[in-house]
Design a protein around this motif. Structure first.
Motif, short mmCIF file in Angstrom:
data_model
loop_
_atom_site.label_atom_id
_atom_site.label_comp_id
_atom_site.label_asym_id
_atom_site.label_seq_id
_atom_site.Cartn_x
_atom_site.Cartn_y
_atom_site.Cartn_z
N LEU A 179 -33.15 34.74 -78.23
CA LEU A 179 -31.81 35.16 -78.22
C LEU A 179 -31.25 34.22 -80.30
CD1 LEU A 179 -30.16 34.34 -75.03
CD2 LEU A 179 -31.60 36.46 -75.80
N HIS A 180 -31.43 34.04 -80.60
CA HIS A 180 -31.40 33.54 -81.80
C HIS A 180 -31.87 33.89 -83.05
CE1 HIS A 180 -29.10 29.49 -83.57
NE2 HIS A 180 -29.00 30.49 -84.22
N ARG A 182 -32.45 33.98 -87.77
CA ARG A 182 -31.30 33.84 -89.18
C ARG A 182 -31.87 34.90 -90.17
NH1 ARG A 182 -31.29 27.77 -90.09
NH2 ARG A 182 -29.67 27.23 -88.49
N ARG A 219 -24.15 39.47 -79.03
CA ARG A 219 -23.34 38.76 -78.48
C ARG A 219 -22.28 38.38 -80.29
NH1 ARG A 219 -21.84 33.23 -77.68
NH2 ARG A 219 -23.99 32.62 -78.22
N GLU A 232 -26.82 36.16 -83.02
CA GLU A 232 -27.15 35.80 -81.50
C GLU A 232 -26.92 36.55 -80.25
OE1 GLU A 232 -25.26 31.86 -80.02
OE2 GLU A 232 -24.11 32.34 -82.21
N ASN A 234 -27.53 38.41 -76.50
CA ASN A 234 -27.49 38.56 -75.03
C ASN A 234 -28.63 38.80 -73.70
OD1 ASN A 234 -27.08 41.16 -74.96
ND2 ASN A 234 -24.60 40.43 -74.93
#
Length: 595
Positions: A179-180, A182, A219, A232, A234
């Motif tokens: 969920l992350h 960069r 999110r 991020e 969800n």
């Protein structure tokens, strides 16, 4: 270019002498203009050099010279406007002619094509409508979706040759956790107004996107330094880099909302910037500070001809002569930049050719016309009623009603992509109206909506009206602005539309079905839970796109009608101009080979 003072002197002379040949002395001319003989001689020389008159001086006392003025007021005005156009002063030419369409349109026709001057390459393209909205994240038509990609960049982009996701404003990205994510931005990227791109611009743009259905699983978007962005989610989405290449996710300046008339005069980071955009033309110029390869074309100008979207009033022979005078062979014509009503009339074969004509730049469009049954209408509650509609307005029935010149350009569709075959299962059918009308005034009514500035819709609606009338049903059609149409914000039974899918086509089919407000409200019959399940399964890649469209078509909510043959006709000097899925070509890689 001649001076305004010289033009004024010529107009005075025209008013005093007229256009008929006269025998006159230099002194008499000087007296008429209240100047010296020496100055009058200079004026005559300058006017003759400009091609405005013929002056044959006779030597000797008492001998009269021959004078003939060659330009009337109208011709002088047109000539001046032409000089302004050649100098690139488009607005000056329009202002001079006072927005008189009878004067402007023929003049613009002569300026179609290309010009190469002092290593400056410009291409002019005819189009039938204005394009006042070039803002990503808003409802955009096919041509606008192409143009915004010339003006803006996303974090990622699609390689047109491979169909794969590649870098754009982001030179690298990492999936740190399910969920992350960069993303790392290129340094020193400039907007067209000279300001440097920063992570703040990306955060504001993607935060705006998160309000759209396709991006609803975002999110939070936050800065990670000046050149880093953290996204991020969800819900896991392994195809997030592909999603960020969508035209809705192109990056705008952080203050775009406060910039006046941003949609018409946008500021991006792309290879081309909007120099002018009005009712007569859209002028885009290559951005010298683009972070990638500078565009090879210095200027692309789209000239607006609203009359192309209307039935020609002149005869085929007269129109052919007009187009010949306009030197159309040197112009770049897009397959759908000219009204297809011209195809119907058979007047524009010289412009477009036929599908059988040999050309390297032509293919059957990835998309096409469709009918959508509105799930809020009481007439489509049963699959039997939707099957009845498909049988009644079957594309094979419709195409038989079109006159011969248009038929080669249209292919009946069984799905949204020409390589797919999906249909409504045969079964029981019933009309949404069971009681036959007693009188014509009592005929039941079906309502249909289509968007404005699309010349073929009226023709299709006419044929649908005739077919339904044989069933004792009256069709009432409404023309909506595009934003209203795309939002599905009208109380109607049917929606008539068209769509083209960019590369990768299958992914964009799902993005269209699950992301467009118009489609979302009806493809599941108004079942919000089922729609969300589709979206979730698509994101986790457990839903096959072809199966999704198969289900939607099989239930009768979406009914494909026609595919078009798309065509690009460019000057022989144009190199690298290749037709794309949106019916245009990449300005950045096109160039004009000097003769």
């Amino acid at each position: 270019m001649t001076s305004r003072r010289l033009e004024q002197q010529y107009l005075r002379l025209l008013n005093l002498v007229g256009v008929q040949p006269v025998e006159i002395t230099l002194q008499e001319l000087a007296d008429k203009l209240s100047c010296s003989k020496r100055h009058m001689r200079t004026l005559l020389v300058q006017m003759q050099q400009a091609g405005w008159l013929i002056w044959q001086a006779e030597a000797g006392r008492g001998r009269r010279s021959h004078l003939q003025l060659l330009r009337n007021t109208h011709q002088l005005l047109i000539e001046k406007a032409e000089q302004l156009l050649d100098a690139g002063d488009f607005n000056g030419a329009i202002a001079l002619l006072g927005k008189d369409k009878q004067l402007i349109t023929p003049l613009l026709r002569t300026k179609l094509g290309y010009r190469v001057r002092d290593d400056y390459q410009a291409l002019r393209i005819p189009y039938y409508r204005t394009m006042p909205n070039l803002c990503p994240g808003t409802p955009l038509r096919r041509s606008e979706r192409h143009l915004v990609r010339q003006i803006f960049n996303g974090l990622t982009r699609i390689d047109e040759e491979t169909g794969e996701v590649t870098t754009d404003l982001a030179h690298r990205w990492r999936r740190l956790a399910p969920l992350h994510w960069r993303f790392y931005l290129r340094p020193a990227v400039q907007f067209h107004d000279g300001r440097e791109l920063s992570s703040r611009d990306v955060v504001s743009s993607l935060t705006r996107c998160a309000k759209l259905p396709l991006f609803s699983h975002i999110r939070q978007v936050s800065q990670h330094g000046l050149l880093g962005v953290v996204i991020e989610l969800n819900q896991p989405d392994s195809q997030l880099p592909l999603l960020l290449a969508h035209h809705s996710a192109l990056i705008l300046p952080e203050d775009s909302v406060s910039q006046p008339d941003f949609a018409k005069h946008p500021v991006g980071t792309g290879p081309y910037r909007v120099a002018e955009n009005d009712d007569w033309h859209l002028q885009m110029k290559s951005f010298d500070h683009y972070f990638g390869f500078r565009g090879l074309l210095d200027e692309v100008e789209v000239l607006i001809f609203p009359d192309l979207a209307r039935q020609p009033s002149t005869s085929p022979q007269a129109l052919s002569e007009q187009l010949s005078i306009a030197n159309i062979q040197s112009a770049t014509w897009l397959s759908s930049s000219i009204s297809d009503i011209d195809y119907v009339s058979g007047f524009a074969a010289g412009l477009t050719g036929k599908p059988s004509d040999a050309t390297q730049e032509m293919f059957l469009e990835r998309g096409g016309y469709f009918l959508l049954c509105d799930s809020r209408s009481p007439h489509w509650r049963s699959i039997k009623q939707r099957c009845w509609l498909r049988e009644t307005l079957n594309p094979y029935n419709l195409i038989q009603r079109l006159i011969d010149p248009i038929r080669p350009f249209w292919v009946p569709a069984s799905s949204v992509l020409p390589t797919w075959f999906h249909g409504i299962d045969s079964g029981d059918k019933c009309s949404p109206f069971t009681t036959p009308p007693v009188t014509p005034d009592e005929m039941p009514v079906l309502t249909l909506a289509y968007h404005a500035q699309h010349p073929e819709y009226a023709m299709l609606v006419t044929e649908m009206t005739h077919i339904l009338a044989t069933q004792g049903i009256r069709l009432e059609a409404s023309e909506l602005d595009y934003t209203t149409w795309a939002s599905g914000d009208a109380n109607v039974d049917l929606w008539l539309g068209t769509v083209n899918f960019a590369i990768p086509e299958e992914w964009n089919v799902a993005a269209w079905l699950l992301g467009s407000p118009l489609l979302r409200q009806s493809i599941t019959g108004g079942d919000e839970d089922r729609l969300q399940a589709y979206l979730n399964d698509w994101r986790n890649q457990s839903l096959n796109v072809e199966q999704l469209i198969r289900d939607v078509i099989a239930t009768g909510w979406l009914q494909p009608l026609f595919h078009h043959w798309m065509r690009l006709k460019a000057p022989e000097q144009a190199q690298g101009a290749h037709l794309n899925n949106l019916g245009w070509f990449d300005f950045q890689t096109t160039w004009l080979e000097p003769e």
